[in-house]
Motif scaffolding. Structure first.
Motif, PDB file in Angstrom:
ATOM      1  N   ASP A 167      10.393   9.223   2.409  1.00  0.00           N
ATOM      2  CA  ASP A 167      10.041   8.230   3.426  1.00  0.00           C
ATOM      3  C   ASP A 167       8.624   8.393   3.986  1.00  0.00           C
ATOM      4  O   ASP A 167       8.170   7.562   4.765  1.00  0.00           O
ATOM      5  CB  ASP A 167      11.044   8.267   4.585  1.00  0.00           C
ATOM      6  N   ASP A 168       7.956   9.435   3.608  1.00  0.00           N
ATOM      7  CA  ASP A 168       6.588   9.654   4.096  1.00  0.00           C
ATOM      8  C   ASP A 168       5.632   8.712   3.368  1.00  0.00           C
ATOM      9  O   ASP A 168       5.636   8.616   2.147  1.00  0.00           O
ATOM     10  CB  ASP A 168       6.145  11.103   3.865  1.00  0.00           C
ATOM     11  N   VAL A 169       4.811   8.037   4.165  1.00  0.00           N
ATOM     12  CA  VAL A 169       3.834   7.116   3.593  1.00  0.00           C
ATOM     13  C   VAL A 169       2.493   7.844   3.495  1.00  0.00           C
ATOM     14  O   VAL A 169       2.000   8.373   4.505  1.00  0.00           O
ATOM     15  CB  VAL A 169       3.699   5.851   4.477  1.00  0.00           C
ATOM     16  N   ALA A 204      -0.716   3.880   4.349  1.00  0.00           N
ATOM     17  CA  ALA A 204      -0.417   3.518   5.743  1.00  0.00           C
ATOM     18  C   ALA A 204      -1.594   2.788   6.361  1.00  0.00           C
ATOM     19  O   ALA A 204      -1.420   1.790   7.069  1.00  0.00           O
ATOM     20  CB  ALA A 204      -0.056   4.773   6.534  1.00  0.00           C
ATOM     21  N   GLU A 205      -2.804   3.298   6.102  1.00  0.00           N
ATOM     22  CA  GLU A 205      -4.001   2.666   6.659  1.00  0.00           C
ATOM     23  C   GLU A 205      -4.202   1.266   6.076  1.00  0.00           C
ATOM     24  O   GLU A 205      -4.524   0.317   6.788  1.00  0.00           O
ATOM     25  CB  GLU A 205      -5.231   3.532   6.373  1.00  0.00           C
ATOM     26  N   ALA A 206      -3.957   1.123   4.769  1.00  0.00           N
ATOM     27  CA  ALA A 206      -4.130  -0.188   4.115  1.00  0.00           C
ATOM     28  C   ALA A 206      -3.180  -1.226   4.690  1.00  0.00           C
ATOM     29  O   ALA A 206      -3.511  -2.418   4.748  1.00  0.00           O
ATOM     30  CB  ALA A 206      -3.918  -0.039   2.611  1.00  0.00           C
TER      31      ALA A 206
END
Length: 82
Positions: A69-71, A76-78
């Protein structure tokens, strides 16, 4: 006959088998008689619950990574998550 929705004679059963099968597929139970005595019973086929077969089919075969589940930060920024 207890449990049967209808009784039909052997001749009628041979003549109208497809109609009888349609009635049985709709849930009816039919007893076929020979000389007035019960000879056979047409009943609907019990269909297995396909969802029960599918649910959990991959249990024990697939392992998700602890960080599933970690992005990643660049993703995440995109997407504007950070």
């Amino acid at each position: 006959m207890a449990g049967a929705d209808a009784e039909v004679g052997m001749h009628e059963a041979k003549t109208h088998l497809s109609r009888l099968v349609a009635r049985v597929a709709a849930g009816e139970e039919i007893v076929i008689t020979r000389h007035g005595a019960p000879a056979a019973r047409l009943v609907p086929v019990e269909r297995p619950n396909r969802l029960a077969e599918v649910r959990g089919a991959w249990r024990g075969r697939v392992r998700l990574a602890d960080d599933f589940d970690d992005v990643p930060p660049e993703i995440a920024e995109a997407f504007g998550l950070r």
